[in-house]
Design a protein around this motif. Structure first.
Motif, short mmCIF file in Angstrom:
data_model
loop_
_atom_site.label_atom_id
_atom_site.label_comp_id
_atom_site.label_asym_id
_atom_site.label_seq_id
_atom_site.Cartn_x
_atom_site.Cartn_y
_atom_site.Cartn_z
N VAL A 40 0.85 -1.20 0.00
CA VAL A 40 0.00 0.00 0.00
C VAL A 40 0.88 1.24 0.00
CG1 VAL A 40 -1.63 1.37 1.36
CG2 VAL A 40 -2.01 -1.09 1.06
N ARG A 41 1.90 1.24 0.84
CA ARG A 41 2.82 2.37 0.91
C ARG A 41 3.50 2.61 -0.43
NH1 ARG A 41 7.75 3.48 1.36
NH2 ARG A 41 8.46 1.34 1.49
N LEU A 42 3.94 1.53 -1.09
CA LEU A 42 4.60 1.65 -2.39
C LEU A 42 3.63 2.15 -3.46
CD1 LEU A 42 6.86 -1.54 -2.34
CD2 LEU A 42 7.60 0.85 -2.14
N GLN A 43 2.38 1.71 -3.39
CA GLN A 43 1.36 2.19 -4.34
C GLN A 43 1.12 3.68 -4.15
OE1 GLN A 43 -1.99 -0.32 -3.50
NE2 GLN A 43 -1.11 -2.09 -4.54
N ILE A 44 1.06 4.10 -2.90
CA ILE A 44 0.87 5.54 -2.62
C ILE A 44 2.05 6.32 -3.18
CG2 ILE A 44 0.84 7.25 -0.75
CD1 ILE A 44 -0.77 5.11 0.88
N LYS A 102 -3.35 10.82 0.99
CA LYS A 102 -2.35 9.78 0.73
C LYS A 102 -1.43 9.61 1.93
CE LYS A 102 -2.44 10.11 -4.25
NZ LYS A 102 -2.13 9.06 -5.14
N ILE A 103 -1.04 10.71 2.53
CA ILE A 103 -0.17 10.63 3.71
C ILE A 103 -0.91 9.97 4.88
CG2 ILE A 103 1.03 12.02 5.45
CD1 ILE A 103 1.71 13.98 3.11
N ARG A 129 0.29 6.61 6.68
CA ARG A 129 0.45 6.61 8.14
C ARG A 129 -0.36 5.48 8.77
NH1 ARG A 129 -1.64 8.44 12.87
NH2 ARG A 129 -0.19 9.48 14.30
N GLU A 130 -1.57 5.28 8.28
CA GLU A 130 -2.46 4.24 8.80
C GLU A 130 -1.84 2.84 8.62
OE1 GLU A 130 -6.46 2.51 6.92
OE2 GLU A 130 -6.67 4.60 7.58
N VAL A 131 -1.31 2.55 7.44
CA VAL A 131 -0.74 1.22 7.22
C VAL A 131 0.56 1.05 8.00
CG1 VAL A 131 -1.89 0.85 5.00
CG2 VAL A 131 0.42 1.79 5.02
N THR A 132 1.31 2.14 8.18
CA THR A 132 2.54 2.06 8.98
C THR A 132 2.20 1.83 10.45
OG1 THR A 132 3.66 3.49 7.38
CG2 THR A 132 4.70 3.25 9.54
#
Length: 160
Positions: free
Chosen positions: A83-87, A103-104, A108-111
């Protein structure tokens, strides 16, 4: 790999397994479980692993061996990374502030979810460590008690 064509940067499954210090069966299993995307294939169906695939395989090994994650936990961690890489790939410098903020927030949510998974693992490890430390304390108490008893027995035995 200077001077190589794109195709030569890819590794066949045997080479990939050897470099990753895994078996070919393990790589196929990771693919089956969704930890690895189906690799590029040569004519004839032979799997080809890219440098990015090899990085992901190394990440799986770290999570499994270093942190003791289950395959399900590894999959959660990797999905968050995806997800982070897609963002990151979809980031546009010309996007408005609201889109950038969203997006940030998602990154942040997935992290935070990844941190939560690590915290859960660390809590379990801390609990296990505390249990073992309590066991050591109990052994030390018993050793002290039996050492004192042995000393008293030696003093009480004539001819010692």
């Amino acid at each position: 790999m200077e001077g190589t064509t794109g195709q030569e940067r890819f590794l066949q499954i045997g080479e990939a397994a050897e470099r990753a210090n895994l078996t070919q069966r393990t790589l196929r299993y990771y693919e089956e479980k969704g930890l690895l995307a189906p690799p590029t294939r040569m004519e004839g169906g032979f799997r080809l692993y890219s440098p990015e695939d090899m990085e992901r395989i190394e990440r799986i090994r770290q999570l499994k061996e270093l942190l003791g994650f289950s395959l399900a936990e590894i999959k959660e961690m990797l999905e968050a990374e995806d997800v982070r890489l897609q963002i990151r790939a979809g980031w546009r410098a010309d996007a408005d502030a609201g889109e950038k903020a969203e997006k940030i927030r998602r990154a942040r949510e997935v992290t935070l979810h990844q941190i939560q998974l690590l915290d859960q693992k660390m809590a379990k490890m801390t609990a296990m460590r505390d249990e073992l430390a309590a066991r050591i304390k109990k052994y030390d108490e018993w050793l002290l008690r039996y050492s004192e008893a042995a000393s008293n027995e030696e003093r009480a035995t004539p001819g010692s």
